[in-house]
Write an enzyme that holds these catalytic residues in place. Structure first.
Site: not given
Ligand code: GDP
Ligand code: IMO
Ligand code: MG
Length: 438
Positions: A8, A36, A218
């Site tokens: 994330d 994502h 991840q």
């Molecule tokens: P990923 O799994 O690595 O793609 O990340 P996620 O999408 O799960 O979580 C990142 C969150 O932060 C999302 O809701 C994005 O829209 C948001 N985001 C990404 N970059 C920024 C930033 O620079 N500032 C803020 N405030 N939000 C961001």
């Molecule tokens: P993105 O791509 C954050 C975490 C779960 C748990 C561990 C194992 O959005 O960054 P699983 O379901 O994979 O067997 O869970 O991994 N986890 C993530 N945490 N971002 C993710 O994906 C995750 N995918 C799995 O919360 O701790």
């Molecule tokens: Mg994510």
């Protein structure tokens, strides 16, 4: 491009930015546990399996061999894109990726429940059981799903085996293999036009000197081999995983970009040395909207941890970093950064691979002043308040890696490109210039 923390980090946003200059984007591991988020103007896209490059009509997107595919969720994603007017004609699916079956999801949830307070905190999406079957050589691959008659035989065999576990171990009702077959053969028809030999397709793009972006899901600390085992996922999000999961040799990878938040978050269980329980943790969670994209769970929040940052640089061979969510720190008076750990009274600069030792780590912090002003509209390093620039320089120095991108909001334009991470000079050059160029 990989996640340098516990997932994330904002990989979706950064992949979307980099996809602008990529001809092909390849997801190489993980499944629908990933979430994502990509924000384009007033539209928000939440992608689980489809590479974030799909938003560019000319970019070819591949769901690679090392992924595990839940066809039901993938089809929901295709439908979502369709509704939002995004074409999936350039989406390709590896025939050697493994298929997440209904029993994988059920077994994931059941195993978690039976672990009690030892639970991992999985996403419940069947990821671990799908990869377990792959390793145990009883998995069903996309190529099998496409072969109707042999798929039926495989499902009948697998469901019979899993039903024993469901009934005897977990006291759960058995699955009807014929229902599973009907459901999955409908998915097969929908996905068939997208199925290819992905390694061959990628190698053809390599020969044509196309720009290929390998998109990690991840993060490094969730890596099965190098993460905080057992509180990890079941695949290899690290950069080395790209070779295995996409079916390419390491010699074709020119550079590795890590994505890290300006602080740290984690979803699920497991040690997290810099975790904050009080007001500042709540503030980071609120300002950063730290709720999981896939499960909606609240993410645990803490200060930036340079020990795991350095570890990510080492394990992935990072050339540069994208630092995201700087704006979330905008209101803080002061900011702490974990520069090392203390374990049993001894200072430790390196990430301890011993899980029990990691759980005993106490962070050693260095405190720096906050900037107390909004950075959301900054578009160049020179727009940043001095304290924010100093903070970035401090992170680059601690991890001995240059920062190429700074993100200050979820939108595409809320970004400072310090140095083009794809076409810019490589690591050595950048770092000689002081880690972060101005
Ligand atoms: P990923 O799994 O690595 O793609 O990340 P996620 O999408 O799960 O979580 C990142 C969150 O932060 C999302 O809701 C994005 O829209 C948001 N985001 C990404 N970059 C920024 C930033 O620079 N500032 C803020 N405030 N939000 C961001
Ligand atoms: P993105 O791509 C954050 C975490 C779960 C748990 C561990 C194992 O959005 O960054 P699983 O379901 O994979 O067997 O869970 O991994 N986890 C993530 N945490 N971002 C993710 O994906 C995750 N995918 C799995 O919360 O701790
Ligand atoms: Mg994510």
């Amino acid at each position: 491009m990989i996640g340098a923390q516990w997932g994330d980090e904002g990989k979706g946003k950064i992949t979307d930015l980099l996809s602008n200059s990529a001809d092909m984007v390849v997801r190489y591991q993980g499944g629908v546990n990933a979430g994502h988020t990509v924000v384009v103007k007033d539209q928000t896209f939440k992608l689980h399996l489809i590479p974030s490059g799909i938003l560019y009509p000319e970019t070819e997107c591949i769901i690679g061999s090392g992924t595990v595919i839940d066809p039901k969720v993938l089809i929901q994603e295709l439908d979502q894109l369709d509704r939002l007017g995004v074409s999936s004609k350039n989406l390709m699916i590896s025939e050697t990726a493994h298929v997440t079956m209904p029993y994988h999801r059920i077994l994931d949830v059941a195993a978690e429940a039976s672990r009690g307070d030892q639970k991992i905190g999985t996403t419940g999406r069947g990821i671990g059981p799908t990869y377990a079957d792959k390793s145990e050589r009883s998995g069903i691959r996309i190529v099998d799903l496409m072969d109707t008659e042999s798929f039926k035989v495989q499902v009948r065999y697998c469901v019979a085996n899993k039903n024993v576990i469901l009934e005897k171990l977990y006291n759960l009702p058995p699955l009807d293999p014929e229902e599973v077959i009907v459901e999955y053969l409908a998915y097969a028809d929908r996905l068939r036009p997208h199925v290819i030999d992905s390694s061959l397709k990628i190698s053809q793009a390599v020969q044509k000197k196309r720009n290929i972006l390998f998109e990690g899901a991840q993060g490094t600390l969730l890596d099965l081999d190098h993460g905080t085992y057992p509180y990890v996922t079941s695949s290899n999000p690290v950069s080395g995983g790209a070779c295995v999961g996409a079916g390419v040799g390491p010699t074709i990878i020119d550079r590795v970009i890590g994505v890290a938040k300006a602080y740290t978050t984690r979803v699920g269980e497991g040690p997290f040395p810099t975790e904050l329980d009080g007001d500042i943790g709540t503030l980071l969670c609120d300002r950063g909207a730290e709720f999981g994209t896939t499960t909606g769970r609240q993410r645990r929040c803490g200060w930036f941890d340079a020990v795991i940052g350095r570890y990510a640089v080492r394990i992935n061979g990072l050339d540069c970093l994208a630092i995201t969510k700087m704006d979330v720190l905008d209101t803080l008076d002061e900011i702490k950064v974990c520069v090392a750990y203390e374990i049993d009274g001894k200072r430790c600069n390196d990430f301890p691979t011993n899980a029990k030792a990691f759980a005993r780590c106490v962070p050693i912090y260095q405190t720096v002043p906050g900037w107390k002003t909004s950075t959301e509209d900054c578009r160049a390093l020179s727009d940043l308040p001095k304290q924010a620039l100093d903070y970035l320089k401090f992170l680059a120095e601690l991890m001995a890696v240059p920062i190429a991108i700074v993100s200050l909001g979820a939108s595409r334009d809320q970004t400072i490109i310090v140095e083009d991470p794809i076409h810019g000079p490589k690591r050595a050059l950048l770092y000689e210039n002081g880690g972060l160029q101005q």
